[in-house]
Design an enzyme around this catalytic site. Structure first.
Site, short mmCIF file in Angstrom:
data_model
loop_
_atom_site.label_atom_id
_atom_site.label_comp_id
_atom_site.label_asym_id
_atom_site.label_seq_id
_atom_site.Cartn_x
_atom_site.Cartn_y
_atom_site.Cartn_z
N GLY A 33 0.72 -1.03 0.12
CA GLY A 33 -0.15 -0.04 0.06
C GLY A 33 0.81 1.44 0.09
O GLY A 33 2.13 0.96 0.38
N SER A 35 2.81 4.67 1.07
CA SER A 35 3.24 5.32 2.29
C SER A 35 2.06 5.96 3.22
O SER A 35 1.37 6.93 2.50
CB SER A 35 4.48 6.40 1.90
OG SER A 35 4.82 6.95 2.86
N GLY A 36 1.91 5.80 4.43
CA GLY A 36 1.21 6.35 5.25
C GLY A 36 -0.28 5.52 5.18
O GLY A 36 -1.34 5.96 6.00
N SER A 37 -0.20 4.84 4.70
CA SER A 37 -1.75 3.74 4.31
C SER A 37 -1.93 2.92 5.76
O SER A 37 -3.07 2.65 5.89
CB SER A 37 -1.66 2.76 3.15
OG SER A 37 -0.50 1.86 3.09
N SER A 107 5.96 -1.87 -2.05
CA SER A 107 5.91 -2.87 -3.22
C SER A 107 5.10 -2.69 -4.25
O SER A 107 4.02 -3.27 -4.29
CB SER A 107 5.65 -4.22 -2.76
OG SER A 107 4.83 -4.49 -1.70
N1 LIG Z 1 10.74 7.77 -3.25
C1 LIG Z 1 10.07 7.34 -2.16
N2 LIG Z 1 9.16 6.76 -2.51
C2 LIG Z 1 8.44 5.85 -1.53
N3 LIG Z 1 8.81 5.77 -0.19
C3 LIG Z 1 9.99 6.45 0.15
C4 LIG Z 1 10.70 7.16 -0.78
N4 LIG Z 1 11.87 7.76 -0.28
C5 LIG Z 1 11.82 7.32 0.82
N5 LIG Z 1 11.01 6.51 1.13
C6 LIG Z 1 10.58 5.99 2.38
O1 LIG Z 1 10.86 4.68 2.47
C7 LIG Z 1 9.83 3.71 2.74
C8 LIG Z 1 9.39 2.64 1.52
O2 LIG Z 1 10.25 1.77 1.43
P1 LIG Z 1 9.96 0.47 0.98
O3 LIG Z 1 11.15 -0.55 0.82
O4 LIG Z 1 8.62 -0.03 1.40
O5 LIG Z 1 9.66 0.65 -0.46
S1 LIG Z 1 9.35 -0.21 -2.15
O6 LIG Z 1 8.45 -1.67 -1.65
O7 LIG Z 1 10.70 -0.74 -2.34
O8 LIG Z 1 8.85 0.48 -2.99
C9 LIG Z 1 8.40 4.66 3.11
O9 LIG Z 1 7.91 3.87 4.12
P2 LIG Z 1 6.60 4.04 4.41
O10 LIG Z 1 6.16 5.48 4.72
O11 LIG Z 1 6.42 3.19 5.84
O12 LIG Z 1 5.67 3.19 3.23
C10 LIG Z 1 9.08 5.87 3.19
O13 LIG Z 1 9.30 6.19 4.56
N1 LIG Z 2 -7.45 2.88 10.47
C1 LIG Z 2 -6.12 3.06 10.55
N2 LIG Z 2 -5.29 2.19 10.17
C2 LIG Z 2 -3.98 2.25 10.00
N3 LIG Z 2 -3.35 3.42 10.30
C3 LIG Z 2 -4.10 4.43 10.93
C4 LIG Z 2 -5.49 4.32 10.83
N4 LIG Z 2 -5.92 5.47 11.38
C5 LIG Z 2 -4.98 6.60 11.59
N5 LIG Z 2 -3.85 5.73 11.07
C6 LIG Z 2 -2.54 6.38 11.13
O1 LIG Z 2 -1.75 6.24 9.76
C7 LIG Z 2 -0.47 6.50 9.90
C8 LIG Z 2 0.18 5.18 9.14
O2 LIG Z 2 1.56 5.03 9.14
P1 LIG Z 2 1.94 3.94 9.02
O3 LIG Z 2 1.85 2.81 9.65
O4 LIG Z 2 3.75 4.23 9.15
O5 LIG Z 2 1.99 3.70 7.39
P2 LIG Z 2 2.83 3.05 6.31
O6 LIG Z 2 3.82 1.88 7.01
O7 LIG Z 2 2.08 2.21 5.23
O8 LIG Z 2 3.72 3.87 5.65
C9 LIG Z 2 -0.18 6.27 11.63
O9 LIG Z 2 0.26 7.28 12.09
C10 LIG Z 2 -1.35 5.38 12.08
O10 LIG Z 2 -1.58 5.82 13.48
#
Ligand SMILES: Nc1ncnc2c1ncn2[C@@H]1O[C@H](COP(=O)(O)OS(=O)(=O)O)[C@@H](OP(=O)(O)O)[C@H]1O
Ligand SMILES: Nc1ncnc2c1ncn2[C@@H]1O[C@H](COP(=O)(O)OP(=O)(O)O)[C@@H](O)[C@H]1O
Length: 206
Positions: A33, A35-37, A107
């Site tokens: 999903g 980033s931030g999902s 991914s």
């Molecule tokens: N350009 C760019 N695009 C997306 N994400 C970025 C990027 N640069 C840094 N980050 C940070 O790296 C986390 C994603 O790494 P992943 O290994 O999950 O990415 S991937 O599967 O290879 O696409 C991602 O973590 P999550 O926010 O937890 O998803 C970001 O914190």
């Molecule tokens: N229903 C929900 N399910 C998952 N995360 C949520 C939800 N509502 C709010 N959040 C917040 O969204 C953010 C998701 O960040 P994170 O888990 O680091 O996402 P990712 O790993 O996909 O980047 C967290 O701060 C989490 O507390």
């Protein structure tokens, strides 16, 4: 790299033996999903709940793995592919060790996730789409990365300047912008219980 002079050494203990000892099956829960999902949030909640059910579990998280094993990789399509391949191979070792393995990586490419799936046998790879609108991810922006990406400070950022290809047939869909974390965790645990990966009455080993 040639593999012609490399020999596979089989173990005398098989995955089935380890699963019998653990009293639950192993598999990979592959969270994908934006980033931030909520991938990391859900992964660590699932790990905790499985621990409380006396199941052996472990999280492989994108940010963490990129600090070590994959520190030499960036975010080009090629590097993301190699990132996902190494994670899949690592997860395969964990699954072989009898552990319910939770991976939390963006991914973003279907082909890379299909490649990961192909590394596992049938039924061992459970793809979980953590579905969340881009708008909600941007609103959450837990690390301030969307703000930077929109300002052009981060290039090839998923959802902004790089693509995300949603799964077509995931085993589970979590709508993290519509359901609370507790409901999502219960949904995943119910799947594992229903398909007999885990059982409610696993004895405490301590
Ligand atoms: N350009 C760019 N695009 C997306 N994400 C970025 C990027 N640069 C840094 N980050 C940070 O790296 C986390 C994603 O790494 P992943 O290994 O999950 O990415 S991937 O599967 O290879 O696409 C991602 O973590 P999550 O926010 O937890 O998803 C970001 O914190
Ligand atoms: N229903 C929900 N399910 C998952 N995360 C949520 C939800 N509502 C709010 N959040 C917040 O969204 C953010 C998701 O960040 P994170 O888990 O680091 O996402 P990712 O790993 O996909 O980047 C967290 O701060 C989490 O507390």
């Amino acid at each position: 790299m040639s593999e012609q002079h490399i020999t596979w050494h089989p173990s005398q203990i098989g995955r089935e033996d380890r699963c019998r000892l653990n009293k639950h099956k192993s598999c990979v829960l592959w969270l994908t999903g934006l980033s931030g999902s909520g991938k990391s949030t859900l992964a660590y909640e699932i790990e905790k709940e499985l621990f409380n059910l006396n199941c052996r579990s472990y999280v492989l998280d994108g940010d963490n793995i990129r600090h070590g094993l994959n520190r030499n990789l960036g975010f080009s399509p090629e590097d993301r592919k190699e990132n996902n391949r190494r994670i899949a191979e690592t997860a395969k070792l964990f699954v072989d060790a009898g552990i319910v393995t939770v991976t939390a990586f963006i991914s973003p490419y279907r082909a890379d996730r299909d490649m990961a799936r192909s590394i596992f046998g049938n039924g061992n790879f459970i793809e979980i789409y953590v579905k969340c609108s881009l708008g909600e991810c941007e609103r959450r922006d837990p690390k301030g990365l969307y703000k930077k990406a929109k300002a052009g400070e981060i290039l090839e950022f998923t959802g902004i300047s790089a693509p995300y290809e949603p799964p077509l047939r995931p085993e589970i869909i979590i709508e993290s912008d519509r359901q609370p974390v507790s409901e999502s965790v219960a949904q995943i645990l119910d799947f594992l219980l229903f398909h007999n990966y885990i059982f409610k009455e696993i004895p405490d080993r301590s």
